[in-house]
Motif scaffolding. Structure first.
Motif, PDB file in Angstrom:
ATOM      1  N   GLY A   1       0.515   7.335   7.084  1.00 55.83           N
ATOM      2  CA  GLY A   1       0.165   5.927   7.192  1.00 55.83           C
ATOM      3  C   GLY A   1       0.792   5.169   8.346  1.00 55.83           C
ATOM      4  O   GLY A   1       1.054   3.977   8.226  1.00 55.83           O
ATOM      5  N   TRP A   2       1.021   5.815   9.498  1.00 52.03           N
ATOM      6  CA  TRP A   2       1.585   5.086  10.624  1.00 52.03           C
ATOM      7  C   TRP A   2       1.004   5.572  11.940  1.00 52.03           C
ATOM      8  O   TRP A   2       0.461   6.668  12.027  1.00 52.03           O
TER       9      TRP A   2
ATOM     10  N   CYS B   1       2.298   0.323  10.623  1.00 52.46           N
ATOM     11  CA  CYS B   1       2.299   0.948   9.299  1.00 52.46           C
ATOM     12  C   CYS B   1       1.105   0.417   8.519  1.00 52.46           C
ATOM     13  O   CYS B   1       0.870  -0.792   8.490  1.00 52.46           O
ATOM     14  N   ASP B   2       0.363   1.312   7.875  1.00 50.37           N
ATOM     15  CA  ASP B   2      -0.840   0.918   7.148  1.00 50.37           C
ATOM     16  C   ASP B   2      -0.557  -0.055   6.016  1.00 50.37           C
ATOM     17  O   ASP B   2      -1.373  -0.912   5.713  1.00 50.37           O
ATOM     18  N   ASP B   3       0.587   0.057   5.375  1.00 50.01           N
ATOM     19  CA  ASP B   3       0.835  -0.735   4.173  1.00 50.01           C
ATOM     20  C   ASP B   3       1.885  -1.829   4.320  1.00 50.01           C
ATOM     21  O   ASP B   3       1.944  -2.731   3.498  1.00 50.01           O
TER      22      ASP B   3
ATOM     23  N   ASP C   1      -1.319  -5.206  19.523  1.00 48.54           N
ATOM     24  CA  ASP C   1      -2.056  -4.170  18.795  1.00 48.54           C
ATOM     25  C   ASP C   1      -3.148  -3.514  19.631  1.00 48.54           C
ATOM     26  O   ASP C   1      -3.725  -2.520  19.205  1.00 48.54           O
TER      27      ASP C   1
ATOM     28  N   SER D   1      -1.830   9.928  10.072  1.00 52.20           N
ATOM     29  CA  SER D   1      -2.677   9.258   9.090  1.00 52.20           C
ATOM     30  C   SER D   1      -2.248   9.565   7.664  1.00 52.20           C
ATOM     31  O   SER D   1      -2.293   8.693   6.795  1.00 52.20           O
TER      32      SER D   1
ATOM     33  N   LEU E   1       2.406  -7.317   7.327  1.00 51.80           N
ATOM     34  CA  LEU E   1       0.991  -7.002   7.443  1.00 51.80           C
ATOM     35  C   LEU E   1       0.185  -8.256   7.147  1.00 51.80           C
ATOM     36  O   LEU E   1       0.423  -8.931   6.148  1.00 51.80           O
TER      37      LEU E   1
ATOM     38  N   ARG F   1      -0.200   9.528  15.950  1.00 51.53           N
ATOM     39  CA  ARG F   1      -0.692   9.017  14.677  1.00 51.53           C
ATOM     40  C   ARG F   1      -0.436  10.052  13.588  1.00 51.53           C
ATOM     41  O   ARG F   1      -0.634  11.237  13.792  1.00 51.53           O
TER      42      ARG F   1
ATOM     43  N   ARG G   1      -3.184  -9.667   6.097  1.00 50.95           N
ATOM     44  CA  ARG G   1      -4.471  -9.305   5.488  1.00 50.95           C
ATOM     45  C   ARG G   1      -5.273 -10.570   5.261  1.00 50.95           C
ATOM     46  O   ARG G   1      -4.714 -11.597   4.873  1.00 50.95           O
TER      47      ARG G   1
END
Length: 61
Positions: free
Chosen positions: A25-26, A36-38, A13, A22, A51, A20, A53
């Motif tokens: 979301g990637w 990927c954000d989600d 990372d 935004s 992901l 990007r 978290r």
């Protein structure tokens, strides 16, 4: 010039973002990893990583 970490490396990372979107979301890193954000990460060979978290302290105990 710095070499980006390999897509299989634990520090994958830290690679530089080359593209990007935004609003979608990637982000694509220079080592080929798609963040990927989600949903997590997609490695260049097609393997998906979930992901990660942090778990809130109230849930963890």
């Amino acid at each position: 010039m710095c070499r980006p970490p390999a897509a299989e490396a634990a520090d994958r990372d830290t690679a530089v973002v080359v593209s990007r979107r935004s609003e979608q979301g990637w982000a694509l890193l220079c080592n080929g990893v798609l963040l990927c954000d989600d949903t997590g990460k997609l490695l260049p060979e097609g393997r998906a990583l979930p992901l990660l978290r942090p778990v809130p302290a109230s849930v963890a105990s």
